[in-house]
Design a protein around this motif. Structure first.
Motif, PDB file in Angstrom:
ATOM      1  N   ALA A  17       0.840  -1.207   0.000  1.00  0.00           N
ATOM      2  CA  ALA A  17       0.000   0.000   0.000  1.00  0.00           C
ATOM      3  C   ALA A  17       0.871   1.251   0.000  1.00  0.00           C
ATOM      4  CB  ALA A  17      -0.929  -0.007   1.213  1.00  0.00           C
ATOM      5  N   GLN A  18       1.941   1.249   0.787  1.00  0.00           N
ATOM      6  CA  GLN A  18       2.862   2.388   0.825  1.00  0.00           C
ATOM      7  C   GLN A  18       3.507   2.588  -0.546  1.00  0.00           C
ATOM      8  OE1 GLN A  18       6.289   1.773   3.312  1.00  0.00           O
ATOM      9  NE2 GLN A  18       6.755   3.949   3.415  1.00  0.00           N
ATOM     10  N   ASP A  19       3.958   1.505  -1.164  1.00  0.00           N
ATOM     11  CA  ASP A  19       4.578   1.597  -2.497  1.00  0.00           C
ATOM     12  C   ASP A  19       3.580   2.115  -3.529  1.00  0.00           C
ATOM     13  OD1 ASP A  19       6.929   0.647  -1.440  1.00  0.00           O
ATOM     14  OD2 ASP A  19       6.671  -1.396  -2.212  1.00  0.00           O
ATOM     15  N   ARG A  20       2.340   1.688  -3.433  1.00  0.00           N
ATOM     16  CA  ARG A  20       1.304   2.143  -4.371  1.00  0.00           C
ATOM     17  C   ARG A  20       1.077   3.651  -4.228  1.00  0.00           C
ATOM     18  NH1 ARG A  20      -1.770  -1.777  -3.668  1.00  0.00           N
ATOM     19  NH2 ARG A  20      -2.737  -1.088  -1.766  1.00  0.00           N
ATOM     20  N   ARG A  21       1.003   4.142  -2.974  1.00  0.00           N
ATOM     21  CA  ARG A  21       0.828   5.591  -2.752  1.00  0.00           C
ATOM     22  C   ARG A  21       2.015   6.367  -3.303  1.00  0.00           C
ATOM     23  NH1 ARG A  21      -1.035   3.595   2.153  1.00  0.00           N
ATOM     24  NH2 ARG A  21       0.937   4.113   3.182  1.00  0.00           N
ATOM     25  N   ARG A  22       3.231   5.834  -3.118  1.00  0.00           N
ATOM     26  CA  ARG A  22       4.427   6.522  -3.620  1.00  0.00           C
ATOM     27  C   ARG A  22       4.404   6.579  -5.145  1.00  0.00           C
ATOM     28  NH1 ARG A  22       9.562   8.186  -2.324  1.00  0.00           N
ATOM     29  NH2 ARG A  22      11.212   7.662  -3.777  1.00  0.00           N
ATOM     30  N   GLU A  24       1.792   6.558  -7.088  1.00  0.00           N
ATOM     31  CA  GLU A  24       0.757   7.525  -7.466  1.00  0.00           C
ATOM     32  C   GLU A  24       1.283   8.954  -7.312  1.00  0.00           C
ATOM     33  OE1 GLU A  24      -2.550   6.501  -4.971  1.00  0.00           O
ATOM     34  OE2 GLU A  24      -2.950   4.648  -6.086  1.00  0.00           O
ATOM     35  N   ARG A  25       2.004   9.226  -6.217  1.00  0.00           N
ATOM     36  CA  ARG A  25       2.571  10.551  -5.989  1.00  0.00           C
ATOM     37  C   ARG A  25       3.590  10.870  -7.076  1.00  0.00           C
ATOM     38  NH1 ARG A  25       5.121  10.087  -0.991  1.00  0.00           N
ATOM     39  NH2 ARG A  25       3.141   9.570  -0.091  1.00  0.00           N
TER      40      ARG A  25
END
Length: 163
Positions: A17-22, A24-25
């Motif tokens: 989830a953290q990697d996905r948010r990064r 996207e950013r």
């Protein structure tokens, strides 16, 4: 059912989830280019962009001396994932920097000080600061000597704990 009975997410799920948010950013910040550690290392002559010491390709993660890519303007601060916004660092130096960026100008310091004024609990602290002192402190905090010292401690701990 109480909270103790609820399943806790596995670390791998949280990391995904953290990697996905990064990612996207990164996409929302603008351009993304493909590059390799070797390519950036060659460009930077295998010198760490933070401590200014040589980076040896032979070290592998999780050794703090291993090569790593650092974003000059962090992704969190709106930086792009492009060659002109990355530099080679030791993994330990990169980890030490985290997402902090040195203040380079009085204008940057004034902007940060203005942000502190907007937080009621920090208003008194912000009043005690001058922009010039903020720049000076920031430059000292991000000095190559400090990164070298922190890397040496990380290496010492890494070697001690590996045995």
């Amino acid at each position: 059912m109480n909270n103790a009975d609820l399943p806790t997410p596995r670390r791998s799920e949280a990391k995904r989830a953290q990697d996905r948010r990064r990612r996207e950013r990164m996409r929302s910040n603008g351009s993304i280019e493909r590059y390799t550690v070797e390519e950036i290392g060659e460009r930077d002559d295998w010198i760490c962009g933070l401590c200014q010491d040589p980076v040896d390709q032979a070290y592998q993660h999780p050794d703090p001396r291993s090569p790593s890519i650092d974003h000059v303007r962090t992704i969190a601060a709106g930086g792009t994932d492009t060659r002109d916004n990355v530099r080679l660092t030791h993994w330990g130096c990169n980890h030490e920097r985290n997402d902090s960026t040195p203040l380079r100008t009085v204008e940057e310091a004034e902007a940060q000080r203005a942000a502190l004024f907007r937080i009621p609990a920090l208003r008194t602290y912000a009043e005690s600061l001058t922009a010039e002192d903020m720049v000076r402190r920031s430059q000292a905090f991000h000095s190559p000597q400090r990164y070298r010292a922190r890397l040496a401690r990380r290496v010492e701990r890494y070697e001690r704990e590996r045995r």
